[in-house]
Structures are given as structure tokens and as C-alpha cells.
Design an enzyme around this catalytic site. Structure first.
Site, PDB file in Angstrom:
ATOM      1  CB  SER A 281       3.609  22.070 -19.871  1.00 15.40           C
ATOM      2  OG  SER A 281       4.325  21.452 -20.900  1.00 15.40           O
TER       3      SER A 281
ATOM      4  CG  ASP B 134      11.079  21.855 -17.533  1.00 14.38           C
ATOM      5  OD1 ASP B 134      11.115  20.815 -18.213  1.00 14.38           O
ATOM      6  OD2 ASP B 134      10.127  22.666 -17.561  1.00 14.38           O
TER       7      ASP B 134
ATOM      8  CG  HIS C 110       7.483  20.198 -16.974  1.00 13.22           C
ATOM      9  ND1 HIS C 110       7.941  21.179 -17.828  1.00 13.22           N
ATOM     10  CD2 HIS C 110       6.295  19.764 -17.514  1.00 13.22           C
ATOM     11  CE1 HIS C 110       7.091  21.324 -18.833  1.00 13.22           C
ATOM     12  NE2 HIS C 110       6.083  20.499 -18.656  1.00 13.22           N
TER      13      HIS C 110
END
Length: 492
Positions: A173, A429, A454
């Protein structure tokens, strides 16, 4: 599934099933060493870090204590590579506990592991309780964080007699974004980067502001179009009650601790509910997790089952939100303003001091102007424009965002001259389409993971893993081994 060689030819990798290829045996990447076992070997330490890397007169050349975790459990001392996790917006233990692949790979490649905590998060607070005061918070920038990592890597290599050990950075991320930027800005320090679920394009202001919530909606729609329609219908019923100012009914339907009394309260309720769907889409893993809260296996399917469990759409919406906000069942009511905090990130900033840090970053460098519109998505109309951001950030932090800065400073989509970066994304995601989905060269590889949420590939092996992520990890391992070998050859 193509072999690694054909991956480098075709450039774009879509992982749909496992196939034998050269490199580490698949069984070796299926280590049962989960995060908790790895974490028991990690030692928590602190590094004396400069407050300001770029101004020699700032803050009296002061320092702060930056936390990091380290283990040499698998390391071939003085020779094996260094796997360095570029910590992101939270307590570093949370990322260490949920990045088991790094440990599995370290066991195979005899690597030293370091997880570094990002300044202003967790316990790495440069000014203690005053860290989020103005002007002290002004030293919270991506550039300062990257310099922290570059200095830490360089000095720890000296301390550990590891100056000849190649460094590979990992992140998921925002941490994945930082890994990309480390390779762009400090290629003299790091040999390569695995950037999992890194939305480096959308956060630079590139792309469609409708994309994020459109993709959240698509996750639920793919389980069942009726699920999407039920969610949209429930929000429509809530809108009708709000238009009639039937606040007592709204409190009853959603089990709120206090009766809403204004349009702002309804906006807050809509944001809280939308955030629940966002988290379930992001964390749609095939097994239960305790990352960013407690989540059941396949939470999107669980949510759709609840949304379609009967004709009471508002009750179903309340119970669906409870998957996120009341997983233990102990809450007697929902407190609108403690469970969810509005901020400069419409996808949610979280709670506590970490949410303050992320809010500030979203007000300065990181662009997160995403909107829902009830046309391309199933959510209420909730705009967050550049102007909305500017007004909010001026009021909250006395700053003016620089929406074009990220594209200039970190290259935007002009990445073709970079090298040795893996961009991995799962197709479940909602952050994926804000990142790099197509390989850009033979050393800028996009790996697309079918059925992946994710940064699923950074998590440790689980019996419920789809074959796609097992294959993705194998490809990543092969590429990383190549980078390490290349760096050893280059530095001779």
C-alpha cells in the site's frame, strides 16, 4: 502461466494458476512459518535519526528515536541480502505480523530482515505528544521518511559488517509506494523493490476520481448484482429518511448511540457505512484476519449474504457494517464520531494518533480526492474535490496541498528509465487500478493476481491461498534472487 523468461518477454503478468518454472521449488515457498512465529524472533530496537535531513539549521540539528524490528534468524552473516520493509502509516508491528512472505523468502535466501517504522507513526514520534502541533508536524513528509530509511540502511550495514550485502525493499500500500520511491531516489542504497498494492498513479493525481469506489462496488457486484442493488437501495432508503428529517427512525434503524440532528450527522453516517464496504473490499482474504481489525474469511461474500438476508434493507445495512465495527458483538450501539473520523482521505484515516499523521500527509503531498456518485458506484453522492481538500486542509492544518508535487517529485507515470521494481496487485483490491498494472520494461514487472485482495502476496502462506498468489510469490522470489545476484556482480 508463463515461465519467468516469457514474463520478461511479454512484460505483463496475469497470475491465474500455478505452473512449474525455474527457480525456487514451489514447496519451499509454502513455508508454514506464519507471522506470529516470525515476530517472536524479531527484536525491537531504536535508531538515532535526524529530525530534518534537508535543513542544517532546523530544530538545532536535533534527533529522535526511530523504532525498527530486526532478526538475523535466517541470515548468512555478512553475506546474505538485507530485506528491508519500508514502514507505512501505522505501528510497525502490525505490518511485521502481516508480512509473512518476507520471512519465508528470507529463510530461502538467507537474508537479514528489518522492519522500519515510519516517522510520526507508532512509537516513532519525533516530538512526543507535541508531534502533531504546528510547526512540528511539518517534518512529516515522504522525502524525510525516505531519507530516514536510506540513512538507517547505510548505518546499520556499517554496524553489522554488512556493507557488501545487497538490499531489497518491500512494502504494501503506502509502504509499497515508499519502496518504489526508494528505488527511484536511492538506487545507490537499494538493489530492487517489491511494491505490493502501491497506488503510485492515483495518489499522484493521475486517473479517474471515480475509480476507487467504482472498484469497491465491483467487488460486491461480482459476488452478486443483487447485492450491489440491495446496498444501493438501502442507502436510498436512508436518504429518504434524512430528507424527511426522521432522525429518530434513523437512530433506531442503525442502532446509533445518539440521535442524529443535522445534515452533517447524516454525512458522517454515510461516510462510516461506506468505509465499512471499503475495508471489506480491501481485506477480502480467503481466511479470517486480524489486520486493521477483525475480519472473517471472504468478508465481501459474508457482507452480501447479510445484505440479501431479508427485506429489511436498513437492518441488513446496519448488520453488514457491524462486520467491521462490531466484529466481537460487544458494542451496544454505534457512536458515529468515534468509530469513523472524516479526514482528507475519503477511504478512511483510521483512529488515534496514526490517523492524525495520515490526515496531514493527505493534506500535503498525497492526493486522495476520490468520490462516490451513486451512478458508477452503489454509494451516496459524496464528493471530495481539490477545492474541498484545500478548504479542509487550510482549516485543519493551516496548509495548502500541492496536488502536482508528487508527479514531479516521484515521476508519476514516467517510470520507464527506472529498473528492478515489481508492481504486484490483486484484482479484488480497489487500490489496484490506481497503480501500475502493465509491465513497463524487462525490469519493471507488473504481476496481477487473480482473486487477490490488498497486498495478499506479502502475507505468509495459508492453506486457503489461491494458486495465483502462490505463483506470484514464486515469480517475485525469482526476480529478487536475480537482483541480488546482479548487485553482487556489479559491486565487485
Amino acid at each position: 502461466m508463463p515461465t519467468l523468461w516469457s514474463v520478461l518477454i511479454t512484460l505483463t503478468v496475469t497470475v491465474a494458476f500455478a505452473e512449474q518454472s525455474h527457480g525456487l521449488p514451489l514447496s519451499q515457498l509454502r513455508s508454514r512459518q506464519h507471522g506470529s512465529k516470525t515476530a517472536s524472533k524479531l527484536v525491537e530496537k531504536y535508531f538515532t535519526q535526524s529530525l530534518d535531513h534537508f535543513n542544517f539549521h532546523s530544530m538545532g540539528n536535533g534527533t529522535f528515536s526511530q523504532r525498527y524490528l530486526i532478526t538475523d534468524q535466517y541470515w548468512k552473516t555478512g553475506y546474505g541480502p538485507i530485506f528491508f520493509y519500508t514502514g507505512n502509516e501505522g505501528d510497525i508491528w502490525e505490518f511485521a505480523l502481516n508480512s509473512g512472505f518476507i520471512s519465508e523468502l528470507a529463510a530461502q535466501q538467507k537474508a537479514l530482515i528489518i522492519f522500519a517504522e515510519h516517522r510520526y507513526y507508532g512509537k516513532s514520534l519525533p516530538f512526543g505528544k507535541d508531534s502533531f502541533s504546528i510547526p512540528q508536524v511539518g517534518l512529516l513528509t515522504v522525502e524525510q521518511a525516505l531519507a530516514d530509511y536510506a540513512v538507517m540502511i547505510t548505518e546499520l550495514k556499517q554496524e553489522l559488517a554488512a556493507t557488501d550485502c545487497p538490499v531489497v525493499v518491500f512494502g504494501g500500500s503506502y509502504g509499497g509506494m515508499l519502496s518504489v520511491y526508494m528505488r527511484l531516489k536511492y538506487p545507490n542504497v537499494v538493489a530492487g523493490a517489491l511494491a505490493a498494492s502501491a497506488p503510485i498513479l492515483s495518489t499522484a493525481g493521475l486517473g479517474d476520481p471515480r475509480q476507487f469506489f467504482r472498484d469497491v462496488t465491483a467487488d460486491f457486484e461480482n459476488v452478486s448484482p443483487e447485492c450491489r442493488d440491495a446496498v444501493r437501495g438501502a442507502f436510498h432508503q436512508l436518504k429518504e429518511l434524512a430528507e424527511h428529517q426522521d432522525y429518530i427512525q434513523i437512530q433506531s434503524e442503525f442502532g446509533l448511540c445518539k440521535t442524529p440532528s443535522s445534515a452533517q450527522d447524516i454525512f458522517q453516517l454515510n461516510g462510516m457505512l461506506r468505509n465499512a464496504f471499503t475495508l471489506m473490499a480491501m481485506l477480502d482474504y480467503p481466511y479470517s484476519t486480524h489486520f486493521m481489525g477483525n475480519m472473517p474469511a471472504n468478508p465481501v461474500k459474508v457482507a452480501c449474504d447479510k445484505m440479501l438476508s431479508g427485506s429489511d434493507l436498513l437492518g441488513n445495512l446496519r448488520d453488514t457494517a457491524g462486520i467491521v465495527y462490531n466484529s466481537t458483538g460487544v458494542l451496544k450501539c454505534f457512536d458515529l464520531y468515534s468509530l469513523y473520523v472524516q479526514c482528507a482521505d475519503p477511504t478512511g484515516c483510521g483512529l488515534g494518533s496514526d490517523s492524525l499523521a495520515w490526515d496531514y500527509q493527505a493534506c500535503t503531498e498525497i492526493n486522495l480526492c476520490y468520490e462516490s456518485n451513486n451512478v458508477t458506484d452503489m454509494f451516496p453522492v459524496m464528493a471530495f474535490t481539490d477545492k474541498d481538500r484545500e478548504l479542509y486542509c487550510a482549516r485543519r492544518w493551516a496548509v495548502t496541498p500541492r496536488p502536482k508535487w508528487f508527479k514531479i517529485q516521484f515521476w508519476g507515470d514516467a517510470l520507464s528509465t527506472a529498473s528492478n521494481i515489481i508492481f504486484s496487485n490483486g484484482d479484488l483490491d480497489p487500490w489496484a487500478n490506481g497503480g501500475v498494472r502493465t509491465s513497463l520494461s524487462s525490469s519493471l514487472i507488473a504481476i496481477n493476481i487473480a482473486g487477490g485482495a490488498h497486498h495478499l502476496d506479502l502475507r505468509g502462506f495459508n492453506d486457503a491461498d489461491p494458486e495465483s498468489v502462490i505463483t506470484a510469490r514464486k515469480m517475485e522470489a525469482e526476480l529478487i534472487a536475480q537482483w541480488v545476484k546482479m548487485e553482487r556482480t556489479r559491486s565487485r
